[in-house]
Every structure is written in C-alpha cells, then in structure tokens.
Design an enzyme around this catalytic site. Sequence first.
Site, PDB file in Angstrom:
ATOM      1  N   LYS A  65      31.620  -0.347  -6.662  1.00 19.94           N
ATOM      2  CA  LYS A  65      31.120  -1.569  -7.300  1.00 19.94           C
ATOM      3  C   LYS A  65      32.305  -2.493  -7.578  1.00 19.94           C
ATOM      4  O   LYS A  65      33.376  -2.026  -8.003  1.00 19.94           O
ATOM      5  CB  LYS A  65      30.389  -1.195  -8.595  1.00 19.94           C
ATOM      6  CG  LYS A  65      29.758  -2.386  -9.303  1.00 19.94           C
ATOM      7  CD  LYS A  65      28.929  -1.937 -10.515  1.00 19.94           C
ATOM      8  CE  LYS A  65      28.270  -3.113 -11.223  1.00 19.94           C
ATOM      9  NZ  LYS A  65      27.432  -2.718 -12.368  1.00 19.94           N
ATOM     10  N   SER A 111      22.559  -4.262 -12.671  1.00 15.13           N
ATOM     11  CA  SER A 111      23.517  -5.085 -11.982  1.00 15.13           C
ATOM     12  C   SER A 111      24.198  -4.413 -10.789  1.00 15.13           C
ATOM     13  O   SER A 111      24.835  -5.108 -10.000  1.00 15.13           O
ATOM     14  CB  SER A 111      24.605  -5.515 -12.977  1.00 15.13           C
ATOM     15  OG  SER A 111      25.337  -4.396 -13.425  1.00 15.13           O
ATOM     16  N   SER A 125      22.044  -0.453 -15.645  1.00 14.27           N
ATOM     17  CA  SER A 125      22.465  -0.964 -14.334  1.00 14.27           C
ATOM     18  C   SER A 125      22.772   0.052 -13.248  1.00 14.27           C
ATOM     19  O   SER A 125      23.009  -0.334 -12.108  1.00 14.27           O
ATOM     20  CB  SER A 125      23.685  -1.859 -14.506  1.00 14.27           C
ATOM     21  OG  SER A 125      23.261  -3.130 -14.932  1.00 14.27           O
TER      22      SER A 125
HETATM   23  N1  GLN Z   1      20.152  -5.653 -17.555  1.00 17.27           N
HETATM   24  C1  GLN Z   1      21.041  -5.421 -18.640  1.00 17.27           C
HETATM   25  C2  GLN Z   1      21.840  -6.658 -18.944  1.00 17.27           C
HETATM   26  O1  GLN Z   1      21.664  -7.639 -18.286  1.00 17.27           O
HETATM   27  C3  GLN Z   1      21.933  -4.247 -18.336  1.00 17.27           C
HETATM   28  C4  GLN Z   1      23.074  -4.565 -17.460  1.00 17.27           C
HETATM   29  C5  GLN Z   1      23.978  -3.419 -17.241  1.00 17.27           C
HETATM   30  O2  GLN Z   1      23.621  -2.261 -17.464  1.00 17.27           O
HETATM   31  N2  GLN Z   1      25.181  -3.721 -16.796  1.00 17.27           N
HETATM   32  O3  GLN Z   1      22.629  -6.677 -19.844  1.00 17.27           O
END
Ligand code: GLN
Length: 483
Positions: A76, A151, A175
Amino acid sequence: MINKSIKELSRMLRSGQVSSLELAQEYLKRIDKLNPEINAFVTVDPELTLSQAKHADILISKGHQNPLTGIPIAQKDIFVAKGWKTTCGSKMLENFIGPYDAGVIEKFDNAGAVNLGKTNMDEFAMGSSNETSYFGKVKNPWDRDRVPGGSSGGSAAAVAARLCVAATGTDTGGSIRQPASLCGLSGLKPTYGTVSRYGMIAFASSLDQAGPMARSCEDMALMMNVMGGFDERDSTSLNRPVEDYSRDLNKPLQGLRIGLPKEYFGEGLDTGVDQVIQQSISEFRKLGAEFVDISLPNTKLSIPVYYVLAPAEASSNLSRFDGVRYGYRAPEYNDLIDMYCKTRAQGFGAEVKRRILIGTYVLSAGYYDAYYLKAQQIRRLIAQDFINAFEECDIILGPTAPSTAFKTGEKADDPVAMYLQDIYTIAVNLAGLPGMSIPAGFAGNLPVGLQIIGNYFDESRMLNVGHAYQQVTDWHSRMPEGI
Ligand code: GLN
C-alpha cells in the site's frame, strides 16, 4: 500460475520449477495489461522489482529460503519505501521519494519478498471506496462500475485481479476488512501494536494498524509471520515474544464458542448479505462450533466517536505537511503564512480538508470537553463491551460491511452514507482488537465478507477459524471474470 497460494509458489521456487524473476515478470506483464483500467497501482518500477527478484533467486539457490522469499507482493502506498515514490494517494506527496524503509517494508525485504509496486488508496487513507485518491478511482475487478472499498482498495483490487500474490493494507476504521469484503478476499487487522507503524504515514495514530490482504488465511498467516513483531522505533509497538501465526491453522473447531452480536444483524444490513452470513453460520455449526447470542450495546456510538477521534488525530498528524519540510509547496505566495495556506489548500483534497476542519474544531478549547473528551470516554465503554462479550464466547462473528460493493459515485457526495459503511468494523479499532474478513459467498454476483473478531492477541485462533472454513468452502479461490 496466477491462482496459486504462497505455499504452493514457495514450493515451486524451491524445486526450481519457476524462478522469482519469471514470477515477477509474469506479474509485471499482467499489471501492464490490466492496471490501465483497474488503476490498482500508483507506482510500478520494473527495475527495482526485477533486481529484488534476482536477489531472491540468489537467496533461494543458496538455500536461504523462507516462505515469502521470491514471492511478488504489493505494498500500500502509505508505507515509506527507500527509492520508491510514496504518495499516500495525495497531491501533497506526488513527487515524494522515500528516503528510508518503513518497518513493514524492511521486514518483507529481509524475508526476500519481491515488491511489485505501490498500490492506490484513498487520500491519506480517508475513505471507504477509493474514490478520494489524487491518482484516480480504483475499479472493483468483480464489477468495474463499482468501488473496491477503501482505503486499501488498490491492494484489494490488485489481489482480486491477480496482479500480485498478496498485498499489505492498513486499517484505521475498516480499511483492510471492508475492501477485502467488497473484493472477495481475506484481510486481517491485527491487535493494535502488533505490526510496526514506523514509516507508515500516520492518519489516526491510536487506531492505525497494518495487516495482510491475501486470498486465504493460510497465506495471511505466512505474511503475519513476516510483518508482526516488536519495533523499537515505534513507541506503540508491543514487545512480545515472536509468534508463529500458522501454528493453530489445523486445530479442530469442536466446542468453539462463537458470539453473534445482535447489533450486527439489525436494521441497515442488506438481506443478501445477511443470507450469506446465515449460511456461513450453518457451516461453522457443521464444523462443531457452538453459538452464543451476545450484545455490544454501544455499537451505534462507534461511528460518531470515531469521526471525532480520527479527525482529531489526523488534524494533528497532517500539520506536518506545511510546504517546508517535504512534499508539495505552492508555486506562488506572498509570505510564510500565505505559503502555508496555499500549499495546504492546493495540496489536500476535499475529504482530507473536511477531516482537518472537524479535528481542529473538536480539539479547540471551547469544544474539547464536549466532543473530544466525551468521545474518549465512550471509546472506553465500547472496548468494555467486547471485554464483557469475550467472557461468554471465544470469537465474534458477523458481517464485515452492511452491503456489497456499491456503484462508483453512489455515495461520493454523501459523507455520512460513506461513513456508515464502517458500522461493523470501526468498534474493533476503537477497542484495539484484531478483526478479519474472509469471503463467504455472493449476493447478486458480488462478494460478501464475513467478519471474525478475536480477543487481544488471538490472531492465530482467528486464522484457525478462517482456515477451517476455507477447507470446506471455496469462496476464497473464486476469480472475477475477464482477468
Ligand atoms: N472509512 C474510514 C475512514 O474514512 C476508515 C479508513 C481507514 O480504515 N483507513 O476514516
């Protein structure tokens, strides 16, 4: 070749049936062909990849092989990697070349794994759909009109489209698990403190945790054996004995007590998803597990609490992007303050700015007690819910996300609808617990993820539960059409 597990590929590498160089070349060819449409990778650097592959072949020929040696994986783009562009999905870091290796990158390098490239992600890991990346949206390989989740959507799409064998992700509120669910993969967010955050660009430091995304639990166990472990450069890293995450894979599930939280099966859950989860429950019953009804009464508060705490931490973490030290700087400005303002106005996207504004607001002197402090208190209650639940059961099972992959653009203009995607995943981060998603079937031709939540440091049991399920089902080896 492209549907082989890490274990199978490792065996082939050892016997000389294939070389690491050939494997890397094969995957680079696939990336060349499919990435222009899927957009899972932000950066590919064949020269760096192939030199790692050649090095892996030397290690293997000398007999220095561990299960990840020579295996092509994707990272990532939140992990700083020496010599690699590291963007975090943002214009702010569009041209930033990593000056050192993150703890995770270093561990994979030391294991002889081959990095195929850096995967796309929501900007600074803020999002549930991979639509906020400065480098464009990622498409879900199961249906290219739909989102892969976020994400870590680039990593998920890359594994699902077989553009790599496995990948890394990070999970602050879901995410790893949510994109794993939407792309038909296995993904694990370990107990907070298990995997080093050194060199992992911070979003919300008390919640962020890295973990593996792969096709099976067996592959994830092998990745965890590389990723896990103490790192003195990360003050939140836990100094615990080294674990073998594969050790319990084949234990029988007889007598396992599985908790079903009533809050995870109520209003808001798609019926198609619910049906798939119910079928998986019968599968576990056949495997000898017992079921207990439990309650996590503060579940509904997890989203409001998270969307106070995560932006608060983000607003502080992101203050370092000021145009002075690294990253983007506005080309024209009048004085220092104007340079800060223009740099941040131009360098960050809309969702990141929204979070910075919310975070700064809840931390401000007049509102700190009403929002930030309150949220911290409720966070404690949410963690206590799980502590109470684990008195009655060994693991918790439920859906990962309320729906399957949604259409691109469907929720992009409605932040609250997007935030609700994480209703079943966020509490796990708030409590610091490990959570995992595994493929459990399909609803309307789209993959459904089953979430398994474990007690602190119970990853090997969770992998055991997932592996047992993957021995009697084949959802995890299904491939999208046309890849
Ligand atoms: N969807 C959540 C956010 O936008 C979690 C994102 C994540 O786990 N990085 O904060």
